[in-house]
Design a protein around this motif. Structure first.
Motif: not given
Lengths: 200, 464
Positions: A36, A124, A139, B27, B194-195, B197-199, B214-218, B447
């Motif tokens: 989430t 990771q 995210s 968003r 992480a956001t 990174r993804d954006k 750190l590879g945060w994936r929620g 977040f």
């Protein structure tokens, strides 16, 4: 042969995701995880987990800090380098309290952060779930439920059928390798993949 | 929580604006905050602001360089006044930092949801203020290259610090405060990194944010531990922040100088710290929200609440000034009463009157909701309070030292150009860091704002 990590279902809001997690748990699935864009309290319970080790570890960190702080001052000021000033007692413990307190906080805070990162298995950089189509929105604004292939109850056809009953926006495969795009058609051969070597 | 009672005036309606404007989704808020960082073209205003800050920071570098060559003699220090600007600035900066911790930790424990869109920025402010503060005691040491002697490190002389001294406590307090603030800030940043990174579209930028995230994936189980950690850090930071300024005040109270030797100092200092910190948050936040068009996430409600905290803490500060005067009279101690009359009529009297005006008189304007609703006036008041709090530390440090018990050992402290240059230089350092922070990291916790949107729009099953 395609290696499948699991099946992922995408939702638009927290409520349907929590409901889905609850129903998946009731249906007997255990190896699953929700992803989430912000913390959702009810999810932990819906997924049927309880984690309570961290506060105790932090407590131990704090105790270690207190012992370090107090011990360092007591030993150095009474044995290693005694200052005799105005006949004041060498072991003047009330004066040790501020530093003891600071080191308690310092050790506890580092234990909390390092403990959280370590228990979460971070850093990771790679995880199979990143291969899922559209997962970058985990995210941002999408809510995901993954049922892993290593779940004993996992079955490519049955599990997919079950996920469809949850009314997700989208269901797709999560591949184990980034280059094999998870398309909707390859689940038939993937059904033959057991839990195998990914079991921890 | 929304207010339910009817609103009488338009001013009150304005001030009761929700903490996040309605009609936003996950968003839109994420986009608004992340584009400040991810936009290709740096806005001209940023370049100009950063340029000025960077120029001022170079003033600091020159001042420090010259200080290392010549020694502390370049400052206006003399025999009775051995502390001067270095300690004034140290206490001022540390105090400013305290608002960040208050917003991020104490308001979190009290479940004040309005903290959400300002906590990240306030924490960054804390870090940079602590960095500016921490420099002064080191520069103030005659031989700053031996700064590590402050720490209990093994050495060939078998020496240990004197652990009964508040100055040594201070080393531990400031170090702990700096490190814990850094941890708190970084932990808060991880999901947002992480956001980012993804954006991010640029691969290098993506990788850098990716590494920091750190590879945060929620994952739900990660969030669960994450929130526990965050609460624990808040619970640890709350007594920490109070201990830090308490220990800073003990640096003074452990001395027998009139005007320092007072049991009132710890609460008086902690309160003053929060006061000056909120003034600094307002000073920075009001232009920031206008410049980047963040009025939907940093609303008038935030400004109003911060102004109210300033009013409360400012009133406590005012009360402390009155108590100082009362003690001087009630104790019957002639040195204490001389200290007060020296403040009102001595060589530094203009500073004292200015201090009373800035810290005690001007903030009374905040009783009026019209003034709290006026951004420009609020901004001016915040700056006046910043000045006033600096003057307060100047009065405490300098007037007491320059005239203590023996008139034969009195002397005046007249700051030199290098004193001012070093001080202005740290403002440059602070602003430079703030500008860089705004450009490369999300200045508002994305977040947490998404969580707030979910709560406000009723997307969560139940609210606590």
């Amino acid at each position: 042969m395609t290696k499948i990590y699991g099946l992922i279902a995408e939702f638009d809001q927290p409520k349907p995701l929590i409901e889905a997690a609850r129903r998946a748990k009731d249906a007997g699935y255990r190896r699953m995880e929700a992803y989430t864009p912000f913390p959702i309290e009810d999810l932990t319970e819906a997924l049927g987990r309880k984690e309570s080790r961290l506060p105790f570890i932090v407590f131990l960190g704090g105790v270690a800090g207190a012992i370090t702080g107090f011990g360092m001052q007591e030993i150095s000021m009474t044995r290693l380098y005694p200052y005799l000033i105005g006949g004041k007692p060498l072991s003047s413990w009330p004066a040790w309290i501020p530093i003891t307190f600071e080191l308690t906080v310092l050790f506890a805070a580092f234990t909390a952060v390092i403990g959280m990162i370590a228990l979460n298995g971070l850093p990771q950089p790679y995880h199979p779930v990143f291969n899922a189509a559209g997962f970058e929105r985990a995210s941002l604004d999408k809510f995901f439920l993954v049922i892993e292939a290593r779940d004993p109850k996992f079955d490519m056809v049955e599990t997919r059928r079950f996920l469809e009953t949850l009314n997700p926006g989208n269901i797709s495969d999560v591949s184990h390798s980034p280059d094999e795009s998870a398309s909707e058609d390859d689940f038939s051969e993937a059904t033959t993949i057991g839990v195998g070597k990914w079991e921890i | 929580m929304q207010r339910t009672e009817p609103l009488n005036t338009p001013i009150e309606a304005q001030l009761a604006e929700p903490v996040i404007a309605p009609g936003q989704d996950y968003r839109s808020v994420t986009q608004k905050i992340s584009e400040i960082v991810l936009m290709k073209n740096t806005p001209r205003g940023w370049i100009v602001g950063f340029g000025i800050a960077f120029a001022l920071m170079n003033v600091l570098l020159v001042s420090i360089g010259y200080l290392f060559v010549e020694g502390v003699g370049i400052w206006g220090l003399n025999n009775p006044v051995g502390w001067g600007f270095a300690i004034v600035n140290f206490v001022w900066w540390i105090g400013i930092g305290h608002a960040g911790t208050l917003i991020s930790a104490i308001l979190l424990l009290f479940r004040q949801e309005w903290r959400t869109s300002i906590n990240r920025f306030a924490e960054a402010m804390t870090l940079f203020a602590v960095a500016s503060a921490g420099m002064f005691p080191l520069l103030h040491m005659g031989r700053p290259w031996f700064f590590f002697w402050l720490m209990p490190l093994p050495n060939t002389m078998g020496l240990w610090p004197q652990f009964r001294s508040p100055l040594v406590w201070d080393v531990f307090a400031i170090t702990t405060y700096g490190l814990v603030s850094l941890l708190f800030w970084y932990v808060g940043l991880v999901p947002d990194l992480a956001t980012m990174r993804d954006k991010a579209s640029n691969l290098v930028v993506k990788r850098v944010y990716g590494m920091l995230a750190l590879g945060w994936r929620g994952a739900a189980k990660h969030w669960h531990r994450y929130q526990k950690t965050y609460l624990l850090l808040a619970a640890l930071s709350t007594p920490l922040v109070i201990s830090v300024h308490t220990i800073v005040s003990l640096d003074f109270t452990a001395g027998i100088i009139p005007g320092w030797h007072s049991t009132m100092f710890p609460p008086y200092f902690v309160d003053g710290a929060i006061y000056s910190g909120f003034a600094m948050v307002l000073t920075l936040m009001i232009p920031l929200r206008r410049f980047y068009g963040l009025t939907n996430v940093i609303t008038r409600r935030h400004l109003n609440n911060m102004a109210k905290i300033m009013l409360v803490t400012g009133s406590i500060v005012f009360y402390s000034y009155l108590m100082e005067m009362f003690f001087a009279w009630y104790s019957g101690n002639e040195f204490e009463s001389f200290m007060i009359s020296n403040r009102f009529g001595g060589p530094y009297a203009p500073f004292y009157w200015a201090l009373l005006f800035c810290n005690a008189v001007v903030p009374q304007a905040l009783w009026s909701s019209k003034i709290r609703a006026n951004e420009l006036l609020l901004w001016i008041i915040a700056i006046i309070v910043n000045v006033g709090m600096w003057l307060e530390r100047f009065i405490i440090v300098v007037t007491s030292l320059s005239r203590d018990f023996l008139p034969s050992s009195w002397d005046l402290y007249i700051p030199t150009g290098w004193d001012y240059a070093t001080y202005i230089g740290t403002i440059g350092l602070f602003l430079t860091l703030i500008f860089l922070f705004i450009r490369v990291l999300p200045a508002i916790s994305m977040f947490e704002v998404r969580e707030l949107v979910a709560e406000k729009e009723g997307h969560l099953p139940h609210q606590h």
